[in-house]
Design a protein around this motif. Structure first.
Motif, mmCIF file in Angstrom:
data_model
loop_
_atom_site.group_PDB
_atom_site.id
_atom_site.type_symbol
_atom_site.label_atom_id
_atom_site.label_comp_id
_atom_site.label_asym_id
_atom_site.label_seq_id
_atom_site.Cartn_x
_atom_site.Cartn_y
_atom_site.Cartn_z
ATOM 1 N N GLY A 21 -69.818 -9.872 80.280
ATOM 2 C CA GLY A 21 -70.377 -9.473 81.565
ATOM 3 C C GLY A 21 -69.534 -8.494 82.357
ATOM 4 N N ARG A 22 -68.339 -8.154 81.838
ATOM 5 C CA ARG A 22 -67.496 -7.198 82.550
ATOM 6 C C ARG A 22 -67.983 -5.777 82.298
ATOM 7 N N SER A 23 -67.646 -4.885 83.235
ATOM 8 C CA SER A 23 -68.042 -3.488 83.048
ATOM 9 C C SER A 23 -67.220 -2.881 81.921
ATOM 10 N N HIS A 24 -67.788 -1.899 81.260
ATOM 11 C CA HIS A 24 -67.060 -1.221 80.188
ATOM 12 C C HIS A 24 -65.862 -0.479 80.757
ATOM 13 N N GLN A 25 -65.955 -0.016 82.009
ATOM 14 C CA GLN A 25 -64.821 0.650 82.654
ATOM 15 C C GLN A 25 -63.669 -0.341 82.822
ATOM 16 N N GLU A 26 -63.967 -1.550 83.289
ATOM 17 C CA GLU A 26 -62.932 -2.574 83.456
ATOM 18 C C GLU A 26 -62.283 -2.911 82.121
ATOM 19 N N ILE A 27 -63.092 -3.089 81.099
ATOM 20 C CA ILE A 27 -62.575 -3.415 79.769
ATOM 21 C C ILE A 27 -61.682 -2.296 79.263
ATOM 22 N N ASP A 28 -62.097 -1.045 79.434
ATOM 23 C CA ASP A 28 -61.308 0.098 78.988
ATOM 24 C C ASP A 28 -59.972 0.194 79.713
ATOM 25 N N LEU A 29 -59.979 -0.058 81.031
ATOM 26 C CA LEU A 29 -58.731 0.000 81.802
ATOM 27 C C LEU A 29 -57.758 -1.089 81.358
ATOM 28 N N LEU A 30 -58.259 -2.299 81.149
ATOM 29 C CA LEU A 30 -57.408 -3.379 80.694
ATOM 30 C C LEU A 30 -56.882 -3.105 79.286
ATOM 31 N N ARG A 31 -57.731 -2.580 78.426
ATOM 32 C CA ARG A 31 -57.313 -2.229 77.068
ATOM 33 C C ARG A 31 -56.187 -1.196 77.107
ATOM 34 N N GLN A 32 -56.304 -0.219 78.002
ATOM 35 C CA GLN A 32 -55.279 0.817 78.137
ATOM 36 C C GLN A 32 -53.939 0.209 78.578
ATOM 37 N N LEU A 33 -53.975 -0.703 79.547
ATOM 38 C CA LEU A 33 -52.746 -1.366 79.993
ATOM 39 C C LEU A 33 -52.090 -2.147 78.858
ATOM 40 N N VAL A 34 -52.893 -2.856 78.100
ATOM 41 C CA VAL A 34 -52.363 -3.639 76.981
ATOM 42 C C VAL A 34 -51.766 -2.713 75.927
#
Length: 74
Positions: A21-34
């Motif tokens: 249910g998260r936005s793809h933008q949120e997922i992408d930002l978190l993926r980038q941080l990781v």
């Protein structure tokens, strides 16, 4: 906003993941941080991944006011 971790039923269509249910933008930002944290781990050539990952998780909790730094008592 409540954080929902990935469920393994992730989708790429639309604005939101159908699995978590998260936005793809949120997922992408978190993926980038990781990915940046993984790159730092590799750059520093650390030996114990579990120690590094657990210390970083503990630091995040500490900075959010809900945890202790490693070695703190009480």
């Amino acid at each position: 906003m409540k954080f929902k971790p990935c469920t393994g039923a992730c989708t790429d269509d639309g604005q939101y993941c159908e699995g978590c249910g998260r936005s793809h933008q949120e997922i992408d930002l978190l993926r980038q941080l990781v990915e940046e944290m993984v790159a730092f781990y590799k750059q520093m050539d650390y030996e114990k991944l579990d120690d590094y990952a657990n210390a970083d998780a503990g630091s995040i909790k500490y900075r959010m006011g809900v945890g202790r730094l490693p070695g703190q008592s009480g």
